[in-house]
Design a protein around this motif. Structure first.
Motif, PDB file in Angstrom:
ATOM      1  N   ILE A  13      58.525 -20.588  40.128  1.00  0.00           N
ATOM      2  CA  ILE A  13      59.914 -20.108  39.778  1.00  0.00           C
ATOM      3  C   ILE A  13      59.917 -18.832  38.921  1.00  0.00           C
ATOM      4  O   ILE A  13      60.707 -17.875  39.404  1.00  0.00           O
ATOM      5  N   ILE A  14      59.110 -18.804  38.014  1.00  0.00           N
ATOM      6  CA  ILE A  14      59.098 -17.591  37.047  1.00  0.00           C
ATOM      7  C   ILE A  14      58.760 -16.422  37.852  1.00  0.00           C
ATOM      8  O   ILE A  14      59.158 -15.270  37.751  1.00  0.00           O
ATOM      9  N   GLU A  15      57.470 -16.518  38.657  1.00  0.00           N
ATOM     10  CA  GLU A  15      56.999 -15.545  39.466  1.00  0.00           C
ATOM     11  C   GLU A  15      58.075 -15.110  40.553  1.00  0.00           C
ATOM     12  O   GLU A  15      57.978 -13.866  40.813  1.00  0.00           O
ATOM     13  N   GLU A  16      58.803 -15.868  41.045  1.00  0.00           N
ATOM     14  CA  GLU A  16      59.777 -15.511  41.997  1.00  0.00           C
ATOM     15  C   GLU A  16      60.932 -14.798  41.309  1.00  0.00           C
ATOM     16  O   GLU A  16      61.183 -13.672  41.765  1.00  0.00           O
ATOM     17  N   THR A  23      68.375 -10.557  37.411  1.00  0.00           N
ATOM     18  CA  THR A  23      68.166 -10.892  35.990  1.00  0.00           C
ATOM     19  C   THR A  23      68.032 -12.446  35.695  1.00  0.00           C
ATOM     20  O   THR A  23      68.215 -13.087  36.752  1.00  0.00           O
ATOM     21  N   ILE A  24      67.338 -12.840  34.496  1.00  0.00           N
ATOM     22  CA  ILE A  24      67.011 -14.130  34.634  1.00  0.00           C
ATOM     23  C   ILE A  24      68.522 -14.918  34.514  1.00  0.00           C
ATOM     24  O   ILE A  24      68.632 -15.898  35.310  1.00  0.00           O
ATOM     25  N   ALA A  25      69.331 -14.463  34.020  1.00  0.00           N
ATOM     26  CA  ALA A  25      70.878 -15.210  34.126  1.00  0.00           C
ATOM     27  C   ALA A  25      71.411 -15.545  35.443  1.00  0.00           C
ATOM     28  O   ALA A  25      71.722 -16.396  35.997  1.00  0.00           O
ATOM     29  N   GLU A  26      71.134 -14.190  36.170  1.00  0.00           N
ATOM     30  CA  GLU A  26      71.649 -14.318  37.534  1.00  0.00           C
ATOM     31  C   GLU A  26      70.939 -15.085  38.514  1.00  0.00           C
ATOM     32  O   GLU A  26      71.296 -15.920  39.251  1.00  0.00           O
ATOM     33  N   GLN A  29      71.419 -18.870  37.795  1.00  0.00           N
ATOM     34  CA  GLN A  29      72.852 -19.260  38.075  1.00  0.00           C
ATOM     35  C   GLN A  29      72.636 -19.574  39.705  1.00  0.00           C
ATOM     36  O   GLN A  29      73.234 -20.538  40.138  1.00  0.00           O
ATOM     37  N   GLN A  30      72.163 -18.485  40.295  1.00  0.00           N
ATOM     38  CA  GLN A  30      72.021 -18.864  41.850  1.00  0.00           C
ATOM     39  C   GLN A  30      70.969 -19.981  42.201  1.00  0.00           C
ATOM     40  O   GLN A  30      71.348 -20.347  43.483  1.00  0.00           O
ATOM     41  N   HIS A  31      69.915 -20.224  41.446  1.00  0.00           N
ATOM     42  CA  HIS A  31      69.401 -21.306  41.756  1.00  0.00           C
ATOM     43  C   HIS A  31      69.521 -22.713  41.124  1.00  0.00           C
ATOM     44  O   HIS A  31      68.690 -23.703  40.930  1.00  0.00           O
ATOM     45  N   ALA A  32      70.744 -22.778  40.310  1.00  0.00           N
ATOM     46  CA  ALA A  32      71.315 -23.764  39.461  1.00  0.00           C
ATOM     47  C   ALA A  32      70.062 -24.498  38.582  1.00  0.00           C
ATOM     48  O   ALA A  32      69.748 -25.556  38.357  1.00  0.00           O
ATOM     49  N   LEU A  33      69.545 -23.182  37.827  1.00  0.00           N
ATOM     50  CA  LEU A  33      68.481 -23.652  36.780  1.00  0.00           C
ATOM     51  C   LEU A  33      69.258 -23.487  35.359  1.00  0.00           C
ATOM     52  O   LEU A  33      70.108 -22.442  35.240  1.00  0.00           O
TER      53      LEU A  33
END
Length: 58
Positions: A13-16, A23-26, A29-33
């Motif tokens: 996930i982090i590599e993706e 950004t991390i926030a975006e 949000q888009q991946h429901a994390l």
């Protein structure tokens, strides 16, 4: 319901996130994390690997 992920799953996930323009926030949000879970997993991976994992922040 909370989903449990392995460190290997978090590594992917982090590599993706690092490979995309979000950004991390975006990304979270888009991946429901949860951003909290993302940062916690990243910290665990850094500690486990002894190396720095670069990630974009907002």
């Amino acid at each position: 319901m909370r989903k449990m992920r392995s460190l290997e799953q978090w590594r992917n996930i982090i590599e993706e996130q690092q490979a995309c323009y979000l950004t991390i926030a975006e990304f979270c949000q888009q991946h429901a994390l949860s951003k909290t879970s993302f940062y916690a997993a990243r910290s665990k991976l850094i500690a486990a690997s002894g190396s720095f994992v670069r990630a974009k922040s907002h």
